[in-house]
Design a protein around this motif. Structure first.
Motif, PDB file in Angstrom:
ATOM      1  N   ILE A  79       0.876  -1.178   0.000  1.00 39.96           N
ATOM      2  CA  ILE A  79       0.000   0.000   0.000  1.00 39.96           C
ATOM      3  C   ILE A  79       0.908   1.220   0.000  1.00 39.96           C
ATOM      4  O   ILE A  79       1.669   1.443   0.958  1.00 39.96           O
TER       5      ILE A  79
ATOM      6  N   PHE B 180     -11.358  -1.560   3.987  1.00 45.96           N
ATOM      7  CA  PHE B 180     -10.424  -0.709   3.250  1.00 45.96           C
ATOM      8  C   PHE B 180     -10.068   0.508   4.085  1.00 45.96           C
ATOM      9  O   PHE B 180      -8.916   0.948   4.099  1.00 45.96           O
TER      10      PHE B 180
ATOM     11  N   VAL C  17      -7.675   5.754  -5.597  1.00 48.86           N
ATOM     12  CA  VAL C  17      -6.718   4.645  -5.506  1.00 48.86           C
ATOM     13  C   VAL C  17      -6.775   3.835  -6.788  1.00 48.86           C
ATOM     14  O   VAL C  17      -7.804   3.802  -7.484  1.00 48.86           O
TER      15      VAL C  17
ATOM     16  N   CYS D 287      -6.101  -0.134  -7.714  1.00 48.72           N
ATOM     17  CA  CYS D 287      -5.899  -1.449  -7.113  1.00 48.72           C
ATOM     18  C   CYS D 287      -5.382  -2.400  -8.192  1.00 48.72           C
ATOM     19  O   CYS D 287      -5.923  -2.441  -9.304  1.00 48.72           O
TER      20      CYS D 287
ATOM     21  N   ILE E 124      -2.245  -1.524  -3.526  1.00 49.69           N
ATOM     22  CA  ILE E 124      -3.168  -0.385  -3.531  1.00 49.69           C
ATOM     23  C   ILE E 124      -2.322   0.873  -3.595  1.00 49.69           C
ATOM     24  O   ILE E 124      -1.523   1.141  -2.695  1.00 49.69           O
TER      25      ILE E 124
END
Length: 230
Positions: free
Chosen positions: A80, A125, A141, A143, A201
């Motif tokens: 992330i 999330f 974002v 993904c 992410i």
């Protein structure tokens, strides 16, 4: 830091994010649409249970890009990063130490079928976002999946409390064909907005197109507006 302290820190960061985005979340079509298109009883979000153009099924059709990656749990990781203050790389055991959520929600595929009342277990999330602390410039974002897939989601949609990264469905570990060991679900959007076999992410400062969005699918994907294509 012990487990309770970690949980308290995530909850504090979660509430901060909620305050920051709650006005934008409240203005999204799935929260404000006065004439949503669909049929059936009203769901918990105030929408008809079955969006326009959808048919309810008890089966779970398998859709992918022709490749179903097999990722052993000891090799799996989730990155992330992007426009965040604290980028992280989570191993499976790290993910399982985060607050786990049980929720039941609906799954609407753009190919016109819906599965209702699916029981899930996973991580919000919002809690993952709280972990990395998005910068004030973050708006979306992207993904990414282990299969090469990508999809874009605005933060005001991704941060809704029933958007989860799930490892369990129907009381069983998520199977490989459905995106196991971990996939994202987006109950208030068409299901292509939730990457299967999710591995990364990336927080962004502006909207970017993902795999299907580049091929003519909608950026926003609201089922109750029949918002399938751009």
């Amino acid at each position: 830091m012990d487990a309770n302290e970690k949980t308290d820190k995530i909850i504090e960061a979660r509430m901060k994010l909620k305050r920051r985005f709650e006005e934008k979340m409240a203005q999204t079509p799935s929260m404000t649409d006065e004439k949503p298109r669909g049929s059936g009883p009203i769901n918990r979000h105030g929408m008809p249970a079955v969006p326009v153009g959808q048919t309810v099924t008890t089966k779970w059709p398998v859709l992918d890009l022709g490749y179903q990656p097999a990722i052993p749990l000891d090799k799996w990781q989730l990155n992330i990063d992007g426009e965040v203050n604290n980028p992280v790389r989570l191993k499976w055991e790290d993910l399982m130490e985060l607050p786990q959520v049980e929720d039941t929600s609906d799954f609407h595929c753009v190919t016109t079928w819906s599965r209702l009342d699916v029981p899930w277990v996973g991580v919000r999330f919002m809690d993952l976002a709280a972990l990395v602390d998005p910068k004030g410039t973050a708006t979306h974002v992207m993904c990414y999946g282990y299969d090469g897939y990508s999809t874009n989601v605005s933060l005001e949609e991704a941060l809704k409390p029933d958007v989860l990264l799930v490892h369990t469905a129907d009381g069983q570990p998520l199977t490989r064909e459905h995106g196991g060991p971990l996939r994202m679900i987006t109950p208030q959007l068409y299901a292509w907005k939730g990457s299967k076999w999710i591995k990364r992410i990336e927080f962004l400062t502006k909207n970017q197109l993902g795999f299907w969005e580049e091929r003519g699918y909608s950026n926003t994907a609201y089922p109750w507006r029949n918002d399938r294509y751009s």
